[in-house]
Design a protein around this motif. Structure first.
Motif, PDB file in Angstrom:
ATOM      1  N   LYS A 337       7.015   1.964   8.451  1.00 51.20           N
ATOM      2  CA  LYS A 337       6.339   1.445   7.266  1.00 51.20           C
ATOM      3  C   LYS A 337       6.355   2.513   6.186  1.00 51.20           C
ATOM      4  CE  LYS A 337       3.600  -1.246   4.744  1.00 51.20           C
ATOM      5  NZ  LYS A 337       2.219  -1.564   5.135  1.00 51.20           N
ATOM      6  N   ASP A 338       7.003   2.178   5.067  1.00 48.09           N
ATOM      7  CA  ASP A 338       7.006   3.074   3.914  1.00 48.09           C
ATOM      8  C   ASP A 338       5.721   2.795   3.136  1.00 48.09           C
ATOM      9  OD1 ASP A 338       7.345   4.348   1.480  1.00 48.09           O
ATOM     10  OD2 ASP A 338       9.507   4.038   1.454  1.00 48.09           O
ATOM     11  N   LYS A 339       4.697   3.608   3.370  1.00 50.36           N
ATOM     12  CA  LYS A 339       3.390   3.352   2.778  1.00 50.36           C
ATOM     13  C   LYS A 339       3.402   3.548   1.255  1.00 50.36           C
ATOM     14  CE  LYS A 339       0.807   4.504   6.935  1.00 50.36           C
ATOM     15  NZ  LYS A 339      -0.264   5.351   7.545  1.00 50.36           N
ATOM     16  N   LYS A 340       4.280   4.424   0.793  1.00 49.57           N
ATOM     17  CA  LYS A 340       4.338   4.667  -0.642  1.00 49.57           C
ATOM     18  C   LYS A 340       4.786   3.418  -1.400  1.00 49.57           C
ATOM     19  CE  LYS A 340       6.541   7.597  -4.132  1.00 49.57           C
ATOM     20  NZ  LYS A 340       7.512   8.712  -4.377  1.00 49.57           N
TER      21      LYS A 340
END
Length: 349
Positions: A337-340
């Motif tokens: 998961k790319d939280k940014k």
């Protein structure tokens, strides 16, 4: 009945479709004084009959002036019996032409031009769902990343909406006014039924109740039909039938997919996103990810090497994290998961 024959021959003469024998016959009829006078009398009687009904018919600003001119030309032929044979052919032809033109100008009922359709627009973002209730009681539930357009007022002969995206329709019954859902590649026609349309990702129609007709056509043809509908709503169905590349008739439990201009029809279980179920039957992973993005609102990236993997699965009341984790497991891939950027990524291990 010679009068009718004369008018018929004059019509052929005007359209340049008269042959030599018919032209000779017309000249002979017009040269006969008795026939000519009878035709003139019939024309004058027709005007007299119209004058009695004048108050019931729509007129226009110069109707008295034009009518006087017509009668004057008709009566001119009776003022000189010695010149009758020479003048009558020209008078009869002119009178016949003026008579028809006068009828059209003076007494043809003028239908007002239909007002331009004003479209109301409802849009949804990814992961957003909206319900729209139309004036006839029909209900449309929009899935995410979709747009619905519908007329601000009721149309007289048809009901129509434009869909870009996905929506579940529950159409109120109205046999006098069929209901159309118009997309860029196909048009759906119903009277009263429930069905789901995906016009963007998969180009499908799923029928839950009733019967549906679907017609494939190009975006240019679709726009042409919409333009023509402005002037003649009653001919809309006929035009769709004539220009459609292909047609399919669907009943409850049937699904049609448009590929190119051809429909493929098969069975489905009548459950879908509108029941909070995501059903995928032998679909590529990239398509599954796009549908999940539309429904949940979370972006899902799929590695190109995994994008064509075929998926058959049903998710019932699951959140997006549960869905992407399951997709990662069944494709033996890695999930991060790319939280940014708030993007789920399904990658090769």
């Amino acid at each position: 009945m010679e009068n009718k024959e004369i008018l018929l021959l004059i019509g052929k003469l005007k359209s340049k479709q008269i042959d030599a024998e018919e032209l000779s016959r017309l000249k002979r009829l017009l040269s006969e004084t008795g026939t000519a006078k009878e035709l003139l009398a019939d024309m004058q009687q027709a005007f007299s009959d119209l004058e009695l009904r004048e108050d019931k018919l729509p007129g226009f600003s110069r109707q008295d002036q034009v009518k006087a001119q017509l009668l004057s030309k008709l009566q001119a032929g009776t003022r000189s019996s010695g010149k009758w044979r020479r003048l009558w052919p020209a008078v009869a032809i002119a009178a016949s032409v003026l008579l028809v033109a006068g009828f059209l100008m003076l007494y043809k009922k003028q239908e007002p031009a239909p007002p331009a359709i004003v479209w109301q627009t409802v849009e949804t973002k990814h992961g957003e769902h909206k319900r729209v209730i139309l004036g006839d009681g029909s209900s449309i539930l929009l899935n995410g990343n979709s747009r619905l357009q519908y007329p601000a007022g009721n149309l007289k002969y048809i009901r129509i909406v434009k869909l870009d995206g996905e929506g579940f329709f529950e159409v109120a019954k109205d046999a006098a006014r069929p209901f159309y859902v118009a997309a860029s590649d196909f048009v759906t026609r119903v009277v009263g039924t429930s069905f789901n349309i995906d016009s963007k990702i998969e180009k499908t129609i799923e029928v839950n109740t009733g019967k549906v007709n679907v017609f494939s056509l190009s975006a240019m043809q679709f726009q042409s039909c919409l333009a023509n509908m402005q002037a003649n709503q009653q001919r809309f169905q006929q035009q769709i039938e004539q220009i459609s590349f292909n047609k399919a008739v669907l009943e409850k439990g049937q699904k049609a997919r448009l590929t190119g201009n051809a429909w493929t029809v098969f069975r489905f279980n009548t459950k879908n996103w509108h029941d909070n179920e995501l059903v995928y039957l032998n679909e590529p992973l990239w398509q599954v990810a796009e549908k999940a993005y539309r429904f949940y609102g979370d972006s899902i990236y799929v590695s190109p090497r995994l994008s064509s993997a075929q998926i058959t699965i049903t998710f019932r009341n699951k959140n997006v994290e549960q869905v992407v984790k399951t997709l990662s497991e069944i494709t033996n891939s890695k999930l991060i998961k790319d939280k940014k950027d708030n993007i789920w990524k399904i990658l090769n291990k």
